[in-house]
Motif scaffolding. Sequence first.
Motif, PDB file in Angstrom:
ATOM      1  N   LEU A 247       0.826  -1.205   0.000  1.00 58.05           N
ATOM      2  CA  LEU A 247       0.000   0.000   0.000  1.00 58.05           C
ATOM      3  C   LEU A 247       0.861   1.256   0.000  1.00 58.05           C
ATOM      4  O   LEU A 247       0.538   2.248  -0.662  1.00 58.05           O
ATOM      5  N   GLY A 248       1.969   1.191   0.738  1.00 56.72           N
ATOM      6  CA  GLY A 248       2.868   2.339   0.783  1.00 56.72           C
ATOM      7  C   GLY A 248       3.534   2.607  -0.546  1.00 56.72           C
ATOM      8  O   GLY A 248       3.608   3.750  -1.013  1.00 56.72           O
ATOM      9  N   ASN A 258      -0.325   4.856   9.862  1.00 58.06           N
ATOM     10  CA  ASN A 258       0.653   4.942  10.946  1.00 58.06           C
ATOM     11  C   ASN A 258      -0.008   5.261  12.278  1.00 58.06           C
ATOM     12  O   ASN A 258       0.625   5.179  13.332  1.00 58.06           O
ATOM     13  N   HIS A 259      -1.291   5.618  12.249  1.00 59.76           N
ATOM     14  CA  HIS A 259      -2.056   5.858  13.480  1.00 59.76           C
ATOM     15  C   HIS A 259      -3.131   4.795  13.701  1.00 59.76           C
ATOM     16  O   HIS A 259      -3.993   4.965  14.574  1.00 59.76           O
ATOM     17  N   GLN A 260      -3.085   3.718  12.947  1.00 62.23           N
ATOM     18  CA  GLN A 260      -4.162   2.733  13.020  1.00 62.23           C
ATOM     19  C   GLN A 260      -4.258   2.045  14.375  1.00 62.23           C
ATOM     20  O   GLN A 260      -5.341   1.623  14.798  1.00 62.23           O
ATOM     21  N   HIS A 261      -3.128   1.941  15.079  1.00 64.61           N
ATOM     22  CA  HIS A 261      -3.155   1.333  16.408  1.00 64.61           C
ATOM     23  C   HIS A 261      -3.903   2.209  17.412  1.00 64.61           C
ATOM     24  O   HIS A 261      -4.265   1.728  18.495  1.00 64.61           O
ATOM     25  N   LYS A 262      -4.137   3.449  17.052  1.00 64.97           N
ATOM     26  CA  LYS A 262      -4.903   4.362  17.907  1.00 64.97           C
ATOM     27  C   LYS A 262      -6.376   4.358  17.525  1.00 64.97           C
ATOM     28  O   LYS A 262      -7.249   4.173  18.370  1.00 64.97           O
ATOM     29  N   GLY A 432       1.730  -0.305  10.542  1.00 65.44           N
ATOM     30  CA  GLY A 432       1.514   1.092  10.189  1.00 65.44           C
ATOM     31  C   GLY A 432       2.812   1.828   9.924  1.00 65.44           C
ATOM     32  O   GLY A 432       2.906   2.660   9.008  1.00 65.44           O
ATOM     33  N   GLU A 433       3.829   1.514  10.688  1.00 66.00           N
ATOM     34  CA  GLU A 433       5.139   2.136  10.481  1.00 66.00           C
ATOM     35  C   GLU A 433       5.775   1.640   9.186  1.00 66.00           C
ATOM     36  O   GLU A 433       6.445   2.411   8.481  1.00 66.00           O
ATOM     37  N   ASP A 437       6.886   4.144   6.097  1.00 67.11           N
ATOM     38  CA  ASP A 437       8.240   4.139   5.542  1.00 67.11           C
ATOM     39  C   ASP A 437       8.182   3.903   4.042  1.00 67.11           C
ATOM     40  O   ASP A 437       8.889   4.585   3.260  1.00 67.11           O
ATOM     41  N   ALA A 438       7.360   2.953   3.605  1.00 72.76           N
ATOM     42  CA  ALA A 438       7.247   2.690   2.167  1.00 72.76           C
ATOM     43  C   ALA A 438       6.580   3.851   1.451  1.00 72.76           C
ATOM     44  O   ALA A 438       6.938   4.183   0.317  1.00 72.76           O
TER      45      ALA A 438
END
Length: 442
Positions: A247-248, A258-262, A432-433, A437-438
């Motif tokens: 996706l990246g 990158n905020h999906q864990h929130k 997410g990270e 990065d990608a």
Amino acid sequence: MELEPGGGSSPRLLTWGEIESRTGRGDSKQERWLVIERKVYDISQFYKRHPGGARVISHYAGQDATDPFTAFHLNKSLVRKYMKTLLIGELAPDQPNFEPSKNKLLLEDFRELRATVEKMGLLNPSHLFFFLHLIHILLLDVAAWLTIWYFGSSLVPFLFSALLLGTVQAQAGWLQHDFGHLSVFSNSRWNHWVHKFVIGHLKGAPASWWNHLHFQHHAKPNCFRKDPDVNMHPLFFALGKTLSVELGVKKKKYMPYNHQHKYFFIIGPPALVPLYFQWYIFYFVVQRKQWVDLAWMLTFYIRIYLTYLPLLGVKGLLGLFLLLRFIESNWFVWVTQMNHIPMNIDYDKNVDWFTGQLQATCNVHQSLFNDWFSGHLNFQIEHHLFPTMPRHNYWKVAPLVKSMCAKHGIDYQSKPLLAAFADIVYSLKDSGELWLDAYLHK
């Protein structure tokens, strides 16, 4: 069985190379072949009529389907009679029993394990176990109504009743899962009948919808494009290393992953059932004309309406219903995702049945509470390896599975309940990270 060009009745002999090219991928008109016990079957037309669903059997087109066939069907001799019309040949004598890319020793050991499980009677259910489980659900359901009837609709009894009803929904969810997997009766038809009652009348959901999604999940767990539990995520979540990076690289940003864990805590556990499943199940049954399922579902909503409306009024009834769905949704999402999201998620690599299930699933430590709370899905590994096994026998087969994993150097993961919950969040953060990065650098 097709005849040889010379007019003889000898079976048509085929190679793995010929079979692996018949996947039907990308074109519904292409041939679909699969192998079961060295016999080659043409499912090009049959897959549309497959009782377990067109997609489930299609996921094995071009592959060996012996182990999933054994895992999913109760009356295999009966099924084989219907399969005769699909038979087109068999593997040539010089072809191995298993696809060349697969571990022969591992497959042989697993099939020996399966035979041991059958000899030990671990596929035989305790009807008393499931009867008592149904009774405890019905008693909780009655207790929820009696709480408001006796104590009134003030805040405390209202919340306590909602908690009881949420528990009923979660536990009925685990019980319908047992019937859906044909784990309770030796006769498939009886399982299907009671499944419709439990999921339809006790939960207000369609059995056909559950079958459509869940059997695909078991056939190819955590495989993009084949496991619907994974396919429904990319709009909101980037899961696993492969999809996240993909996706990246493609600069896809449906959400700030990158905020999906929130935001998982907002649109994940609290929202899945009340905001998505609740309307989609009606859309599903109407679109597919599953009128019997719709009738069963309506008995649930009529029962809730008739029993709680006189006590709570319209606003109180709607509030109670939304609250019980909220409780059910949180319970369902945390339990069902703790075994899969932290595990390997990728495209179908056509690995063997044992390896595929171990890569995609993990366990949660056994305890009386964990067993009850998760409907024994804390034994997710054993459940995926033997999906028709009654859940009260998972703990008995677990040592045998662990031993086989140790022999072949396969990781058998089991963890505490809270650690399993936390791993969902950690894995979302990591993927997410990877996406970020990608997205920024590739």
